[in-house]
Scaffold this motif. Structure first.
Motif, PDB file in Angstrom:
ATOM      1  N   SER A 167      20.011 -25.093  -8.423  1.00 54.54           N
ATOM      2  CA  SER A 167      20.905 -24.304  -9.268  1.00 54.54           C
ATOM      3  C   SER A 167      21.431 -23.081  -8.535  1.00 54.54           C
ATOM      4  CB  SER A 167      20.172 -23.868 -10.531  1.00 54.54           C
ATOM      5  OG  SER A 167      19.663 -24.996 -11.189  1.00 54.54           O
ATOM      6  N   ARG A 168      20.660 -22.596  -7.556  1.00 49.97           N
ATOM      7  CA  ARG A 168      21.185 -21.475  -6.773  1.00 49.97           C
ATOM      8  C   ARG A 168      22.256 -21.952  -5.809  1.00 49.97           C
ATOM      9  NH1 ARG A 168      15.918 -19.965  -7.054  1.00 49.97           N
ATOM     10  NH2 ARG A 168      15.326 -20.779  -5.010  1.00 49.97           N
ATOM     11  N   VAL A 169      22.052 -23.140  -5.212  1.00 50.66           N
ATOM     12  CA  VAL A 169      23.017 -23.645  -4.235  1.00 50.66           C
ATOM     13  C   VAL A 169      24.277 -24.168  -4.930  1.00 50.66           C
ATOM     14  CG1 VAL A 169      23.384 -25.305  -2.376  1.00 50.66           C
ATOM     15  CG2 VAL A 169      21.175 -24.214  -2.644  1.00 50.66           C
ATOM     16  N   SER A 204      20.608 -27.212  14.302  1.00 56.31           N
ATOM     17  CA  SER A 204      19.365 -26.655  13.779  1.00 56.31           C
ATOM     18  C   SER A 204      19.601 -25.329  13.062  1.00 56.31           C
ATOM     19  CB  SER A 204      18.370 -26.436  14.916  1.00 56.31           C
ATOM     20  OG  SER A 204      18.858 -25.403  15.760  1.00 56.31           O
ATOM     21  N   MET A 205      20.783 -24.753  13.266  1.00 57.86           N
ATOM     22  CA  MET A 205      21.057 -23.445  12.662  1.00 57.86           C
ATOM     23  C   MET A 205      21.520 -23.618  11.221  1.00 57.86           C
ATOM     24  SD  MET A 205      22.918 -21.678  15.916  1.00 57.86           S
ATOM     25  CE  MET A 205      23.609 -20.312  15.020  1.00 57.86           C
ATOM     26  N   ARG A 206      20.678 -24.185  10.384  1.00 59.44           N
ATOM     27  CA  ARG A 206      21.050 -24.456   9.008  1.00 59.44           C
ATOM     28  C   ARG A 206      20.861 -23.206   8.165  1.00 59.44           C
ATOM     29  NH1 ARG A 206      20.383 -29.306   5.987  1.00 59.44           N
ATOM     30  NH2 ARG A 206      21.141 -28.895   3.885  1.00 59.44           N
ATOM     31  N   GLU A 207      21.919 -22.791   7.471  1.00 60.47           N
ATOM     32  CA  GLU A 207      21.807 -21.631   6.582  1.00 60.47           C
ATOM     33  C   GLU A 207      21.654 -22.114   5.145  1.00 60.47           C
ATOM     34  OE1 GLU A 207      21.619 -18.860   7.985  1.00 60.47           O
ATOM     35  OE2 GLU A 207      22.488 -19.173   9.961  1.00 60.47           O
ATOM     36  N   SER A 208      21.690 -21.189   4.195  1.00 60.61           N
ATOM     37  CA  SER A 208      21.489 -21.597   2.799  1.00 60.61           C
ATOM     38  C   SER A 208      22.798 -21.828   2.069  1.00 60.61           C
ATOM     39  CB  SER A 208      20.678 -20.542   2.068  1.00 60.61           C
ATOM     40  OG  SER A 208      21.415 -19.348   2.012  1.00 60.61           O
ATOM     41  N   LEU A 230      31.573 -16.441  12.568  1.00 59.85           N
ATOM     42  CA  LEU A 230      31.043 -15.344  13.362  1.00 59.85           C
ATOM     43  C   LEU A 230      30.549 -14.189  12.511  1.00 59.85           C
ATOM     44  CD1 LEU A 230      33.789 -15.325  16.135  1.00 59.85           C
ATOM     45  CD2 LEU A 230      31.532 -16.351  16.246  1.00 59.85           C
ATOM     46  N   ASP A 231      29.921 -14.543  11.385  1.00 60.76           N
ATOM     47  CA  ASP A 231      29.403 -13.503  10.512  1.00 60.76           C
ATOM     48  C   ASP A 231      27.885 -13.563  10.521  1.00 60.76           C
ATOM     49  OD1 ASP A 231      29.333 -11.420   8.814  1.00 60.76           O
ATOM     50  OD2 ASP A 231      30.551 -12.354   7.241  1.00 60.76           O
ATOM     51  N   ALA A 232      27.261 -12.461  10.125  1.00 60.32           N
ATOM     52  CA  ALA A 232      25.808 -12.429  10.102  1.00 60.32           C
ATOM     53  C   ALA A 232      25.273 -12.395   8.682  1.00 60.32           C
ATOM     54  CB  ALA A 232      25.303 -11.213  10.881  1.00 60.32           C
ATOM     55  N   TRP A 233      26.176 -12.443   7.683  1.00 57.79           N
ATOM     56  CA  TRP A 233      25.722 -12.385   6.293  1.00 57.79           C
ATOM     57  C   TRP A 233      26.241 -13.597   5.519  1.00 57.79           C
ATOM     58  CZ3 TRP A 233      26.947  -7.792   8.787  1.00 57.79           C
ATOM     59  CH2 TRP A 233      25.935  -6.829   8.787  1.00 57.79           C
ATOM     60  N   THR A 234      25.544 -13.927   4.424  1.00 63.68           N
ATOM     61  CA  THR A 234      26.026 -15.014   3.580  1.00 63.68           C
ATOM     62  C   THR A 234      27.259 -14.565   2.812  1.00 63.68           C
ATOM     63  OG1 THR A 234      24.635 -14.301   1.758  1.00 63.68           O
ATOM     64  CG2 THR A 234      23.731 -15.973   3.228  1.00 63.68           C
ATOM     65  N   LEU A 235      28.030 -15.538   2.404  1.00 63.52           N
ATOM     66  CA  LEU A 235      29.211 -15.223   1.601  1.00 63.52           C
ATOM     67  C   LEU A 235      28.793 -14.963   0.158  1.00 63.52           C
ATOM     68  CD1 LEU A 235      32.394 -15.295   1.646  1.00 63.52           C
ATOM     69  CD2 LEU A 235      32.148 -17.537   0.631  1.00 63.52           C
ATOM     70  N   ASP A 244      29.299 -24.346   5.787  1.00 64.84           N
ATOM     71  CA  ASP A 244      29.818 -24.897   4.536  1.00 64.84           C
ATOM     72  C   ASP A 244      28.867 -24.579   3.391  1.00 64.84           C
ATOM     73  OD1 ASP A 244      27.708 -26.576   4.753  1.00 64.84           O
ATOM     74  OD2 ASP A 244      28.858 -28.420   4.628  1.00 64.84           O
ATOM     75  N   ARG A 245      29.100 -25.258   2.285  1.00 67.43           N
ATOM     76  CA  ARG A 245      28.395 -24.967   1.046  1.00 67.43           C
ATOM     77  C   ARG A 245      26.885 -25.030   1.161  1.00 67.43           C
ATOM     78  NH1 ARG A 245      30.253 -28.451  -4.038  1.00 67.43           N
ATOM     79  NH2 ARG A 245      29.142 -27.367  -5.667  1.00 67.43           N
ATOM     80  N   ILE A 246      26.378 -25.989   1.925  1.00 63.57           N
ATOM     81  CA  ILE A 246      24.926 -26.045   2.057  1.00 63.57           C
ATOM     82  C   ILE A 246      24.491 -25.549   3.423  1.00 63.57           C
ATOM     83  CG2 ILE A 246      24.493 -27.827   0.342  1.00 63.57           C
ATOM     84  CD1 ILE A 246      24.450 -29.828   2.628  1.00 63.57           C
ATOM     85  N   GLY A 247      25.322 -24.718   4.058  1.00 65.76           N
ATOM     86  CA  GLY A 247      24.888 -24.008   5.243  1.00 65.76           C
ATOM     87  C   GLY A 247      24.969 -24.782   6.534  1.00 65.76           C
ATOM     88  N   GLN A 248      25.706 -25.896   6.558  1.00 60.99           N
ATOM     89  CA  GLN A 248      25.862 -26.635   7.811  1.00 60.99           C
ATOM     90  C   GLN A 248      27.018 -26.049   8.605  1.00 60.99           C
ATOM     91  OE1 GLN A 248      26.374 -30.493   6.103  1.00 60.99           O
ATOM     92  NE2 GLN A 248      24.230 -31.028   6.371  1.00 60.99           N
ATOM     93  N   ASP A 249      26.899 -26.134   9.919  1.00 63.07           N
ATOM     94  CA  ASP A 249      27.885 -25.531  10.795  1.00 63.07           C
ATOM     95  C   ASP A 249      29.208 -26.316  10.734  1.00 63.07           C
ATOM     96  OD1 ASP A 249      27.574 -23.523  13.432  1.00 63.07           O
ATOM     97  OD2 ASP A 249      29.261 -24.915  13.463  1.00 63.07           O
ATOM     98  N   VAL A 250      30.294 -25.607  10.498  1.00 64.08           N
ATOM     99  CA  VAL A 250      31.585 -26.275  10.349  1.00 64.08           C
ATOM    100  C   VAL A 250      32.080 -26.808  11.695  1.00 64.08           C
ATOM    101  CG1 VAL A 250      34.005 -25.919   9.737  1.00 64.08           C
ATOM    102  CG2 VAL A 250      32.213 -24.975   8.306  1.00 64.08           C
ATOM    103  N   LEU A 251      31.757 -26.093  12.777  1.00 66.49           N
ATOM    104  CA  LEU A 251      32.175 -26.549  14.108  1.00 66.49           C
ATOM    105  C   LEU A 251      31.642 -27.952  14.374  1.00 66.49           C
ATOM    106  CD1 LEU A 251      33.406 -25.870  16.908  1.00 66.49           C
ATOM    107  CD2 LEU A 251      31.147 -25.063  17.567  1.00 66.49           C
ATOM    108  N   VAL A 252      30.359 -28.154  14.034  1.00 62.74           N
ATOM    109  CA  VAL A 252      29.752 -29.466  14.228  1.00 62.74           C
ATOM    110  C   VAL A 252      30.521 -30.524  13.452  1.00 62.74           C
ATOM    111  CG1 VAL A 252      27.674 -30.815  13.827  1.00 62.74           C
ATOM    112  CG2 VAL A 252      27.491 -28.473  14.627  1.00 62.74           C
ATOM    113  N   GLN A 253      30.854 -30.177  12.201  1.00 64.43           N
ATOM    114  CA  GLN A 253      31.552 -31.151  11.373  1.00 64.43           C
ATOM    115  C   GLN A 253      32.911 -31.500  11.968  1.00 64.43           C
ATOM    116  OE1 GLN A 253      31.733 -29.670   7.411  1.00 64.43           O
ATOM    117  NE2 GLN A 253      29.538 -29.340   7.306  1.00 64.43           N
ATOM    118  N   ALA A 254      33.629 -30.476  12.427  1.00 65.03           N
ATOM    119  CA  ALA A 254      34.956 -30.726  12.987  1.00 65.03           C
ATOM    120  C   ALA A 254      34.842 -31.627  14.213  1.00 65.03           C
ATOM    121  CB  ALA A 254      35.627 -29.407  13.345  1.00 65.03           C
TER     122      ALA A 254
END
Lengths: 758, 768
Positions: free
Chosen positions: A466-468, B411-415, B421-426, B526-536
């Motif tokens: 729900s957070r994601v 491996s650099m999966r975010e949330s 090039l940002d260091a914070w979540t959106l 992206d939405r679940i923190g995967q790197d967009v460069l990889v996807q492209a």
């Protein structure tokens, strides 16, 4: 070549002339421009504008209509006997076409009246005697229109033959009306026996209403007789006049009294009286639609509903536009004066005692793309994205959370995003017939499989989901019952699921605390117990692969969700293999019991625990009995509990049984649970009295518009900006024209020189 | 004489009408087989009834009412003719002959005929102005470009059209809606009104559709006009001292009118059904939207009608064009005389390809992207640790070599979302700060995590990494160049210099990106923190696979059938032509949709044949390519057939025949090599078109499996991402840039190949 003048003087000037003409045309076009999708004056009219996203309602016939997207129409046009109070929570039944909420009288097999506390075994019938509100009239409709001799104009032996019959009932030259009588309700019950339409609750009625099962058989036989010799795909069929065959369980002792006989005890029956399934249907309308040729042209009750409600359907353009207009025959009904604490402050009782409805017209237009729907709502052209949906507001709430500028803009605009607990649960279920995640055949296997299910239930952190995916998720479900219905303990300390969660006391607040999901280590321990240490079979060493049978073809939008789910399984070392098929094939797999893990949702028909607990009732199994129990969960102890819950009236004894049943489910974990949607609607600031349409779907009659405010704000928000792009376009055009002309001259001169030389 | 001519005319017309009828019958049978291959009537009933509490009896009722309770082709329980007539196929076909389209399968569907008539009115309002405006505008611009041919303006105009051709139509739509409705508030974002008010809703889609197709047509017409401008009679006219306007208007335009009109006529049905994406996006209740909705709802009654309707349109347009061509026959005979002989030297042609400005740069770009795709195509599964002596056990996860190279960003999966090039979540989370709950962005787990205070040090860190990366890239590229130069010092001229410069720029760019990717998300997450460069980067493989395999798949059937038809003529020719006509008559998207759904049904019915979802996705991708290829061979086949017909009368073929060579040998050794250039040209053109096509197909819902990373998937997601606040633009921007680079490189190369091998051929692109 008239368009390429040879004369030197004109040749020099024509681009200028052309450019001037074009810019004049452009300028006049631009001043008429704007992003309004409506004709001028739309904002000032007392009309509510909203959208529908997929298609026109599937069914508007009260017998067949069972979809949420039908409800804005059916609940505004039809009226059932009872309804839910607009403001009071928990949901309270109020009389609508009945004079009072009926209490059943219990009778034994000999017809003797019993007391309310008589034992279940002795109760043979519950009889509901319902007084119908007198003086209620149906909407204007040609079916009621009579000529000077009092004969029906448009049906029966004296029917007029119109050369060019209108395609909408309200366009007929003569309309009429009639007072509502109890017989209209009798017909409403009888019509559920029809084989000509899908009748989703006919089985339920046959089970509970005296004589309904026989009636179904009778009508089937009569229908077959009527249709004998006719091609089966003919839309126009001979009239099936239910009045010829009485239904024992539903009768009208007099004009304004309705008597319904229900088998045994069935307390939930009163909730069915608040659905449009039992909305009154006048026989004249049936006769009108049965005239040859009308069904072929789409004149059926399924498309053109007729009722006593505040609105009537004026326009029905398939998959494009529907318009509801005020019913001039609507009786005097007033806005409620009671509500919940805080409703006065929120202005919800300001209209107390004023006559309903407030709005003259409601216009629904198709908006198939989610992106254009959002754009139009933010531009203000829609008063609500989809009035029947309970989740349309979360998107905007989210944007406001994540972006300061958006928050400032939307709160300055006064966007309303009311919240309410929804009665929808989404869950990930296990197929209990499956050898790996199912019940298992030996006690050893049963123990191992249960441990595996429990481990998965812990690992699937629906709070994180729900957070994601905040626009979709909601509250973590602790059991099958959403909060806000009788018997549910969701959200309380007693309701915490001991398999997946632990209760952690709050040191600062005595008695306070919160449920915390058990850790992945505990899940891994369970997995070891199940015989899959680190996700690999302890005997063969092969990694365990589970199959997720998804109910729709994968789209890019779903990718992220699937990736999340796969990630949660991977955290336990399990591999989740997605088998996404379209819904047909998914349903087929489920019917054959070949699914393993699946995702499904259920929305309440009525606010009672029974309506959710039946989803796991053994005889209701999908693969065996084609019911709604997709998990095919079957447990004798649970089934016995469920049957007792079903028959019992509300009270502590019933609560104890419900707690027992829920605890059983929590231990067995036939679902890895899921989330209970958080309801949040979205409304423009000029819509008054608006809420979240969770169970009370008849909200259109209560809404009021401040059209002056709307006109002012819309003009303010949508002033076209055409100056800069126009200037830019002209500038580029002039530059290109100039460059082209220069090249052209140079070329022409060069070729002339070339010719001169040769 | 007049009598004779009109008789000939009548026979011609009758023959064409007979062919048209045969084509329509073929289309009908094909669509019937395709659809019922996917769906049983039971499936359709359940889908139409849908939802909660559906009983078997309702399903039976539904089937009976719509006549689906009969067998498909043969009713075994009936006798004599009734065994044939009491079937779904016969009943449905008979209805169509009476022009009774019947009732839609969906519960509330209603009469299809009436709905089609209503929607036709809408579609015509979009398609007709589009057809006229598109023809006029592209001809006018083409004329303007030809008028200044050889100048810088023409070169820039040509480059612009090539660029426009390389952008997916979905981008035009998404950007146009955002700009004109959202930002400038000049037009409604979608909707419809009957009568004159419709212009408000038509203006934007019309303008955007025009823009989408303009480039292709301009290039086509320009080529035609240029060819005409080079003809002797034009030169003669100029020599007579005629002014340039008169030369262009009276000679070039008038003579080019026949080919221009012919090609415009052939585009008519495409204009009509090609608007389907536009109709769908802008909420126009036309026929195209009807078809898309019907595909989604699996409403066979509607799909069948739409397929036939599209086929009728196509056949009608072909008839019209044929009639027009009859009049133009004389002119065509004259044209044939001036045909230039094809250049026999392949080597010289290829050198010319490279000499075309931009071609060698495009080749370098394509080589690098191709290498990327290759690296991503090597799949493997890791072995799991097992006790000694036990049989090996492999992981269920399939990885590719590229995954190894991209191990760090993977491996650099975010949330959740984060900006490039940002260091914070959106997105923001609630945190308790000083006893108060505040919502604020969180530090990313990986992106910029190596910095203590990113707000202060970010710029310096990025600059340092960029400099280092660029220098390494420059060094590497220079090293390669020096090694090459030492062998052939004279090489660094012309194409080679261009390639070297491109390589250097790309190497520096890659250096910077790699240096950044160590510690940052270069293109965000992206939405679940995967790197967009990889996807492209991973989408490149999909684009290549689709483009290459699909255009390869067209070659064998097109070549074989085209050669056979041209060589044997007569009945073989008629059969091949008929088959081609049936396939071309079905609207492309519908044909592909039906094929893909069928393939999916087969794959879904055998879930155990594939070990993992990825293998299943790969199989689906292969099938999609095959279907795309098999659906698209007709065009190339026609070209090959025409060329074969011409070649078989040439002296060298006559000589071969005279010397007693077998048919097979002549076709294989003498004809096939001589039509190879056609294949090459067509394949190069198809390649870029197919990459763009994938995005559209994904929108319709019949594209690649979403488990496979693709540009179509990224663009389709972007529609909602562009509307959320704060706007997530990096995903769509990445897809846009990589896709444009790839398709532009393909287009430039295809253009160069075409010019070099076949200066006459004016093959324009039709586009989805």
């Amino acid at each position: 070549m008239p368009w390429w003048p040879g004369d030197e003087a004109v040749r020099g000037r024509w681009p200028v002339v052309l450019a001037m003409a074009a810019s004049a045309l452009l300028a006049s076009g631009l001043t008429a421009c704007g992003n309004s999708p409506y004709p001028p004056g739309a904002a000032e009219a007392n009309t509510l504008y909203t959208a529908f996203t997929e298609r026109s309602p599937r069914h508007l016939d009260p017998v067949a209509s069972y979809w949420n997207q039908d409800t804005p129409y059916t609940h505004s046009i039809y009226e059932p006997l009872l309804a839910y109070h607009y403001l009071k929570r928990p949901y309270t039944l109020i009389p609508r076409l009945a004079l009072a909420v009926p209490e059943p009288v219990f009778k034994d097999a000999q017809g003797r009246t019993l007391g309310a506390d008589a034992p279940d075994a002795r109760v043979a019938e519950s009889v509901y005697e319902i007084d119908i509100r007198p003086g209620v009239r149906f909407q204007p409709h040609p079916a009621f229109a009579r000529d000077a001799q009092g004969r029906f104009r448009y049906h029966g032996p004296h029917a007029e033959k119109l050369a060019d019959e209108p395609s909408a009932p309200l366009d007929f030259p003569h309309l009429g009306t009639r007072e509502l009588v109890a017989d209209d309700f009798v017909l409403a019950f009888q019509r559920h026996a029809t084989p000509r339409l899908p009748a989703p609750i006919s089985g339920l009625l046959a089970e509970h209403v005296v004589g309904m099962a026989d009636y179904l058989a009778t009508i089937r036989a009569e229908d077959a007789r009527l249709r004998a010799g006719l091609p089966p795909d003919r839309p126009d069929l001979p009239w099936l006049d239910f009045r010829k065959w009485p239904l024992a369980g539903v009768t009208a002792p007099d004009r304004h009294t309705l008597r319904i006989r229900v088998k045994g005890r069935y307390p939930a029956f009163r909730y069915w009286l608040a659905t449009t399934f039992v909305a009154p249907v006048p026989w004249e309308v049936e006769a009108f639609h049965a005239e040859p040729g009308r069904a072929q042209r789409g004149l059926t009750l399924d498309r053109w509903p007729v009722g006593t409600g505040p609105y009537m359907l004026a326009t029905f353009e398939q998959d494009r536009r529907h318009v509801l207009v005020r019913n001039p025959n609507f009786r005097h009904e007033t806005f409620p004066c009671e509500g919940m604490p805080g409703d006065v402050e929120r202005g919800l009782l300001a209209d107390c005692g004023r006559p309903l409805p407030f709005i003259d017209r409601i216009e629904f237009r198709i908006e198939r793309e989610a992106s254009t729907l959002k754009t139009k709502f933010l531009q203000g052209w829609l008063d609500a994205p989809e009035i029947e949906r309970t989740d349309r507001g979360s998107d905007y709430a989210l944007d406001m959370r994540d972006d300061d500028a958006t928050r400032a803009r939307l709160s300055e605009r006064g966007l309303q995003l009311p919240e309410a607990d929804d009665l929808v649960i989404w869950y990930l279920g296990f197929n209990m017939l499956d050898p790996v995640v199912g019940r298992g055949d030996t006690p050893e296997r049963q123990r191992r499989n249960r441990a595996l299910r429990q481990a998965i239930a812990i690992a699937l952190d629906w709070g994180e989901y729900s957070r994601v995916f905040p626009a979709k998720g909601g509250r973590e479900a602790m059991g099958p019952l959403p909060a806000g219905i009788a018997g549910s303990r969701q959200g309380t300390r007693e309701g915490v699921n001991p398999v997946t969660h632990r209760w952690v006391d709050d040191p600062n607040e005595p008695g306070g605390g919160r449920a915390v999901r058990r850790s992945l280590d505990e899940a891994r321990a369970l997995l070891r117990e199940a015989g899959y240490p680190d996700g690999r079979d302890s005997q063969s060493g092969q990694p365990l692969v589970l199959h997720y049978d998804f109910y729709r073809a994968m789209t890019p939008e779903l990718r992220a969700e699937i990736a999340w789910l796969t990630g949660r399984f991977a955290a336990l070392g399990l591999t989740l293999d997605l088998r996404a098929t379209d819904n047909n094939q998914f349903q087929d797999k489920v019917r054959k019991g070949r699914h393993q893990l699946y995702f499904a949702g259920w929305g309440a028909d009525y606010p009672d625990a029974e309506n959710f607990l039946f989803l796991l009732h053994g005889p209701n199994g999908k693969s065996r009995g084609d019911g709604e129990n997709l998990s095919n969960y079957a447990d004798d102890g649970y089934d016995a509990l469920f049957r007792r819950i079903q028959l019992m009236g509300d009270g502590p004894a019933r609560q104890a049984l419900i707690d027992q049943a829920v605890a059983l489910l929590q231990r067995e974990t036939p679902w890895a649970w899921g989330y209970i949607s958080a309801g949040r609607a979205a409304w423009q600031p000029w819509v008054r009295n608006a809420g979240v349409p969770v169970l009370a779907k008849d909200q259109l009659r209560y809404l009021r518009l401040d059209t002056a405010q709307r006109a002012r704000l819309l003009a303010d928000w949508n002033a076209p900006r055409w100056q800069v792009p126009l200037a830019l376009a002209v500038l580029i055009g002039v530059c290109v024209a100039w460059a082209w002309r220069r090249q052209w001259r140079r070329r022409a001169a060069a070729s002339a020189r070339g010719v001169g030389r040769s | 004489m007049t009598l004779h001519l009109s008789q000939g005319m009548l026979v011609f017309l009758l023959r064409r009408l007979r062919d048209a009828a045969l084509v329509l019958v073929g289309v009908h049978v094909l669509s019937f087989v395709l659809f019922f291959g996917i769906n049983t009537p039971d499936d359709m009933a359940r889908l139409a009834l849908g939802g909660k509490r559906v009983s078997a009896e309702q399903v039976e009722n539904w089937k009976r009412e719509r006549g689906y309770d009969r067998p498909l082709f043969w009713h075994a329980d009936e006798h004599g003719v009734r065994a044939l007539t009491q079937t779904i196929f016969w009943q449905r076909s008979a209805g169509l002959l009476r022009l009774d389209f019947g009732r839609a399968d969906s519960e509330s569907g209603g009469d299809i005929g009436r709905e089609v008539a209503r929607r036709m009115a809408v579609s015509v309002q979009l398609a007709l102005p589009l057809f006229v405006l598109q023809g006029l505008a592209s001809l006018l611009i083409a004329l303007a470009l030809v008028a200044v041919r050889g100048s810088a303006l023409e070169r820039w105009g040509g480059a612009l059209t090539l660029l426009m051709l390389s952008v997916s139509s979905l981008f035009y739509i998404v950007a146009g809606q955002a700009l004109f409705s959202h930002l400038l508030r000049l037009a409604p974002v979608s909707g419809w009104a009957d009568g004159w008010a419709s212009w408000r809703f038509l203006a934007l889609p019309l303008g955007l559709a025009l823009l989408t197709r303009l480039a292709g047509d301009v290039r086509l017409y320009r080529a035609m006009l240029l060819e005409e401008a080079g003809k002797p009679h034009v030169r003669a006219a100029r020599a007579r001292g005629l002014g340039e306007p008169a030369v262009l208007g009276r000679h070039v335009l008038r003579n080019a009118a026949v080919p221009v009109l012919t090609s415009a006529g052939l585009v008519l049905p495409q204009v009509f059904l090609g608007s389907l994406v536009f109709e769908s996006f802008f909420g126009l209740p036309g026929l195209g939207a009807y078809a898309i909705e019907a595909i989604a709802a699996q409403d066979f009654a509607i799909v069948r009608t739409m397929v036939l309707l599209g086929a009728v349109l196509y056949v009608a347009a072909m008839l019209l064009v044929d009639l027009a061509l009859l009049w133009a026959l004389l002119a065509a005979g004259l044209l044939a005389g001036w045909r230039l002989r094809r250049d026999p030297s392949q080597r010289r042609a290829w050198r010319r390809v490279l000499a075309t400005p931009g071609a060698s740069a495009a080749l370098v770009v394509l080589t690098l992207l191709g290498a990327l795709a290759m690296v991503d195509s090597v799949h493997f599964r890791r072995a799991l640790p097992v006790p000694a002596g036990a049989p090996p056990v492999y992981a269920t996860q399939t990885e590719s070599l590229l995954d190894l190279l991209l191990a760090r960003p993977l491996s650099m999966r975010e949330s959740g979302y984060s900006r490039p090039l940002d260091a914070w979540t959106l997105t923001r989370e609630s945190v308790v700060r000083d006893g108060e709950v505040v919502r604020e962005p969180q530090r990313l787990v990986h992106g910029g995590a190596h910095l203590q205070d990113p707000a202060r040090d970010r710029a310096a860190d990025l600059a340092w990494r960029a400099l280092a990366g660029a220098l390494i890239g420059l060094g590497g590229s220079l090293g390669v160049c020096v090694v090459l130069l030492r062998q052939r010092p004279d090489r660094l001229r012309g194409p080679a210099r261009e390639a070297a410069i491109t390589l250097t720029v790309l190497a520096m760019l890659a250096g910077v990106v790699i240096a950044w990717a160590e510690g940052w998300h270069v293109l965000g997450t992206d939405r679940i923190g995967q790197d967009v460069l990889v996807q492209a980067l991973k989408s490149v493989r999909t684009a290549f696979v689709i483009g290459l395999l699909a255009s390869l798949a067209t070659v064998p059937p097109a070549l074989a059938l085209g050669l056979l038809a041209g060589w044997y003529r007569g009945a073989v020719d008629a059969a091949v032509q008929g088959l081609g006509a049936v396939l071309s008559a079905i609207p492309n998207v519908l044909l592909i949709a039906a094929g893909v759904l069928l393939a999916q049904a087969v794959i879904d019915a055998h879930p155990d044949a594939f070990a993992s979802a990825l293998e299943r996705a790969d199989a689906k991708l292969l099938l999609l390519c095959l279907i795309l290829g098999l659906g698209g061979w007709a065009g190339l086949c026609r070209l090959v057939r025409a060329e074969t017909l011409r070649l078989r009368e040439q002296d060298f073929i006559r000589a071969a025949r005279g010397s007693g060579l077998s048919d097979a040998r002549i076709v294989w050794r003498h004809l096939a090599p001589n039509v190879a250039h056609l294949v090459l040209i067509q394949a190069a053109l198809d390649l870029s078109m197919l990459v763009l096509y994938e995005a559209v197909l994904t929108y319709v819902g019949v594209g690649v499996d979403p488990a496979v990373q693709s540009f179509g998937g990224m663009i389709n997601l972007a529609r909602s991402e562009l509307l959320r606040e704060p706007v997530v633009w990096w995903s769509v921007a990445a897809a846009f840039v990589v896709m444009v680079v790839l398709v532009l490189a393909l287009n430039v190369l295809a253009d160069a190949i075409r010019q070099a091998f076949d200066p006459r051929a004016a093959v324009g692109g039709s586009r989805p």
